[in-house]
Design a protein around this motif. Structure first.
Motif, PDB file in Angstrom:
ATOM      1  N   PHE A  67       0.848  -1.198   0.000  1.00 51.79           N
ATOM      2  CA  PHE A  67       0.000   0.000   0.000  1.00 51.79           C
ATOM      3  C   PHE A  67       0.884   1.249   0.000  1.00 51.79           C
ATOM      4  O   PHE A  67       0.555   2.254  -0.641  1.00 51.79           O
TER       5      PHE A  67
ATOM      6  N   MET B 200       0.801   4.395  -2.576  1.00 48.70           N
ATOM      7  CA  MET B 200       0.587   5.776  -2.118  1.00 48.70           C
ATOM      8  C   MET B 200       1.725   6.692  -2.565  1.00 48.70           C
ATOM      9  O   MET B 200       1.478   7.854  -2.934  1.00 48.70           O
TER      10      MET B 200
ATOM     11  N   LEU C  50       1.214   7.681  -6.013  1.00 45.02           N
ATOM     12  CA  LEU C  50       0.100   8.634  -6.139  1.00 45.02           C
ATOM     13  C   LEU C  50       0.446   9.993  -5.514  1.00 45.02           C
ATOM     14  O   LEU C  50      -0.383  10.906  -5.519  1.00 45.02           O
TER      15      LEU C  50
ATOM     16  N   ILE D  63       1.223  10.788  -2.308  1.00 48.63           N
ATOM     17  CA  ILE D  63       0.723  11.055  -0.951  1.00 48.63           C
ATOM     18  C   ILE D  63       1.911  11.350  -0.034  1.00 48.63           C
ATOM     19  O   ILE D  63       2.922  10.639  -0.054  1.00 48.63           O
TER      20      ILE D  63
ATOM     21  N   HIS E 199      -9.028  -1.432   6.305  1.00 49.04           N
ATOM     22  CA  HIS E 199     -10.152  -0.965   5.497  1.00 49.04           C
ATOM     23  C   HIS E 199     -11.318  -1.943   5.608  1.00 49.04           C
ATOM     24  O   HIS E 199     -11.099  -3.148   5.750  1.00 49.04           O
TER      25      HIS E 199
ATOM     26  N   LYS F 109     -14.652  -2.929   3.250  1.00 51.33           N
ATOM     27  CA  LYS F 109     -15.352  -2.741   1.968  1.00 51.33           C
ATOM     28  C   LYS F 109     -16.811  -3.097   2.161  1.00 51.33           C
ATOM     29  O   LYS F 109     -17.121  -4.206   2.650  1.00 51.33           O
TER      30      LYS F 109
ATOM     31  N   ILE G 212     -19.488   0.935  -4.078  1.00 52.81           N
ATOM     32  CA  ILE G 212     -18.378   0.376  -3.294  1.00 52.81           C
ATOM     33  C   ILE G 212     -17.917   1.432  -2.300  1.00 52.81           C
ATOM     34  O   ILE G 212     -17.460   2.517  -2.697  1.00 52.81           O
TER      35      ILE G 212
ATOM     36  N   THR H  67     -15.320   2.258   0.748  1.00 51.06           N
ATOM     37  CA  THR H  67     -14.099   1.888   1.463  1.00 51.06           C
ATOM     38  C   THR H  67     -14.093   2.729   2.732  1.00 51.06           C
ATOM     39  O   THR H  67     -14.055   3.963   2.671  1.00 51.06           O
TER      40      THR H  67
ATOM     41  N   SER I  67     -12.821   3.553   6.794  1.00 48.07           N
ATOM     42  CA  SER I  67     -11.748   3.414   7.787  1.00 48.07           C
ATOM     43  C   SER I  67     -11.971   4.471   8.859  1.00 48.07           C
ATOM     44  O   SER I  67     -12.817   5.357   8.707  1.00 48.07           O
TER      45      SER I  67
ATOM     46  N   ARG J 240     -10.455   8.031   6.936  1.00 46.56           N
ATOM     47  CA  ARG J 240     -11.209   8.580   5.804  1.00 46.56           C
ATOM     48  C   ARG J 240     -12.067   7.498   5.189  1.00 46.56           C
ATOM     49  O   ARG J 240     -11.742   6.309   5.301  1.00 46.56           O
TER      50      ARG J 240
ATOM     51  N   TYR K 266     -14.237   6.485   1.437  1.00 56.64           N
ATOM     52  CA  TYR K 266     -14.336   6.800   0.008  1.00 56.64           C
ATOM     53  C   TYR K 266     -15.438   5.944  -0.596  1.00 56.64           C
ATOM     54  O   TYR K 266     -15.487   4.736  -0.360  1.00 56.64           O
TER      55      TYR K 266
ATOM     56  N   VAL L 117     -17.589   5.059  -4.255  1.00 58.84           N
ATOM     57  CA  VAL L 117     -17.713   5.202  -5.701  1.00 58.84           C
ATOM     58  C   VAL L 117     -18.959   4.431  -6.134  1.00 58.84           C
ATOM     59  O   VAL L 117     -19.264   3.385  -5.565  1.00 58.84           O
TER      60      VAL L 117
ATOM     61  N   LEU M 247      -8.542  10.707  -1.281  1.00 64.41           N
ATOM     62  CA  LEU M 247      -7.445   9.777  -1.577  1.00 64.41           C
ATOM     63  C   LEU M 247      -6.333  10.635  -2.188  1.00 64.41           C
ATOM     64  O   LEU M 247      -5.682  11.375  -1.487  1.00 64.41           O
TER      65      LEU M 247
ATOM     66  N   TRP N   2      -8.038  -0.900 -10.805  1.00 60.09           N
ATOM     67  CA  TRP N   2      -8.139  -1.950  -9.783  1.00 60.09           C
ATOM     68  C   TRP N   2      -8.908  -3.146 -10.327  1.00 60.09           C
ATOM     69  O   TRP N   2      -9.636  -3.023 -11.318  1.00 60.09           O
TER      70      TRP N   2
ATOM     71  N   HIS O 172     -11.176  -6.566  -8.735  1.00 60.84           N
ATOM     72  CA  HIS O 172     -11.772  -7.286  -7.596  1.00 60.84           C
ATOM     73  C   HIS O 172     -12.200  -8.680  -8.040  1.00 60.84           C
ATOM     74  O   HIS O 172     -12.754  -8.842  -9.123  1.00 60.84           O
TER      75      HIS O 172
HETATM   76  C1  ECB Z   1     -10.533   5.130   2.282  1.00 57.13           C
HETATM   77  C2  ECB Z   1      -9.641   4.310   3.162  1.00 57.13           C
HETATM   78  C3  ECB Z   1      -8.189   4.534   2.930  1.00 57.13           C
HETATM   79  C4  ECB Z   1      -7.829   5.929   3.314  1.00 57.13           C
HETATM   80  C5  ECB Z   1      -6.401   6.175   2.995  1.00 57.13           C
HETATM   81  C6  ECB Z   1      -6.165   7.626   3.191  1.00 57.13           C
HETATM   82  C7  ECB Z   1      -5.223   8.312   2.588  1.00 57.13           C
HETATM   83  C8  ECB Z   1      -4.326   7.685   1.569  1.00 57.13           C
HETATM   84  C9  ECB Z   1      -4.423   8.468   0.331  1.00 57.13           C
HETATM   85  C10 ECB Z   1      -4.385   7.957  -0.857  1.00 57.13           C
HETATM   86  C11 ECB Z   1      -4.261   6.536  -1.176  1.00 57.13           C
HETATM   87  C12 ECB Z   1      -4.691   6.380  -2.552  1.00 57.13           C
HETATM   88  C13 ECB Z   1      -5.352   5.328  -3.042  1.00 57.13           C
HETATM   89  C14 ECB Z   1      -5.630   4.056  -2.356  1.00 57.13           C
HETATM   90  C15 ECB Z   1      -6.699   4.195  -1.364  1.00 57.13           C
HETATM   91  C16 ECB Z   1      -7.556   3.258  -0.963  1.00 57.13           C
HETATM   92  C17 ECB Z   1      -7.524   1.849  -1.345  1.00 57.13           C
HETATM   93  C18 ECB Z   1      -8.223   1.482  -2.593  1.00 57.13           C
HETATM   94  C19 ECB Z   1      -9.448   2.208  -2.853  1.00 57.13           C
HETATM   95  C20 ECB Z   1     -10.005   1.667  -4.130  1.00 57.13           C
HETATM   96  O1  ECB Z   1      -9.481   1.816  -5.191  1.00 57.13           O
HETATM   97  O2  ECB Z   1     -11.141   1.012  -3.993  1.00 57.13           O
HETATM   98  C21 ECB Z   1     -11.848   0.662  -5.164  1.00 57.13           C
HETATM   99  C22 ECB Z   1     -12.002  -0.819  -5.202  1.00 57.13           C
HETATM  100  O3  ECB Z   1     -12.646  -1.300  -4.055  1.00 57.13           O
HETATM  101  C23 ECB Z   1     -13.194   1.328  -5.103  1.00 57.13           C
HETATM  102  O4  ECB Z   1     -13.060   2.696  -4.953  1.00 57.13           O
END
Ligand code: ECB
Length: 135
Positions: A17, A21, A24, A26, A39, A41, A52, A54, A56, A59, A61, A63, A78, A107, A109
């Motif tokens: 990971f 990062m 990207l 970070i 994480h 899911k 989907i 994600t 934690s 943060r 995320y 989509v 991210l 990505w 899955h």
């Molecule tokens: C949202 C939980 C992770 C938070 C991490 C925070 C800061 C790190 C910043 C950037 C990292 C960049 C990308 C990878 C981040 C998360 C893991 C994969 C997310 C992803 O691509 O999930 C996909 C497939 O499940 C759906 O969006």
């Protein structure tokens, strides 16, 4: 018919990971925090729309998309980039290509042996994550 990805899944492993990062862009402080996260899911399908999440403690995320339909993605929280994303089924794998500033980004899955697998890739880095089903 592939095994459904839908459900709630908790991370059991997260390989490279940090490499992902770094690629990207970070920063080091965010990476140190992010590396400690487990994480979750949550994958849902509402009609023909996949969602989907994600999750934690640091943060979250989310989509949502339709398979085979290109969409605009903003990776908010991210790396905060804009991509044109397209998700397709390739056999039993759900594959997302994220076109944008970063080359070879996306990505994949799939479910194997009751585990949810995820490979997230960007440029020359691949991050491999495995999740166990909790619901
Ligand atoms: C949202 C939980 C992770 C938070 C991490 C925070 C800061 C790190 C910043 C950037 C990292 C960049 C990308 C990878 C981040 C998360 C893991 C994969 C997310 C992803 O691509 O999930 C996909 C497939 O499940 C759906 O969006």
């Amino acid at each position: 018919m592939p095994v459904s990805l839908c459900g709630t899944w908790d991370m059991v492993s997260n390989v490279n990971f940090d490499g992902l990062m770094i690629t990207l862009g970070i920063g080091v402080y965010t990476r140190k925090i992010a590396l400690k996260l487990k994480h979750r899911k949550v994958i849902e399908k509402v009609g023909d729309v996949y969602v989907i999440k994600t999750l934690s403690t640091f943060r979250n995320y989310t989509v949502s998309f339709r398979v085979d339909e290109e969409f605009e993605e903003f990776t908010k929280g991210l790396d905060d980039r804009h991509c044109k994303s397209l998700v397709t089924w390739q056999g039993n794998k759900l594959v997302c290509a994220q076109e944008g500033e970063k080359k070879n980004r996306g990505w994949t899955h799939w479910v194997e042996d009751d585990k949810l697998h995820l490979e997230v890739y960007c440029e020359d880095q691949v991050c491999k994550q495995v999740f166990k089903r909790v619901a």
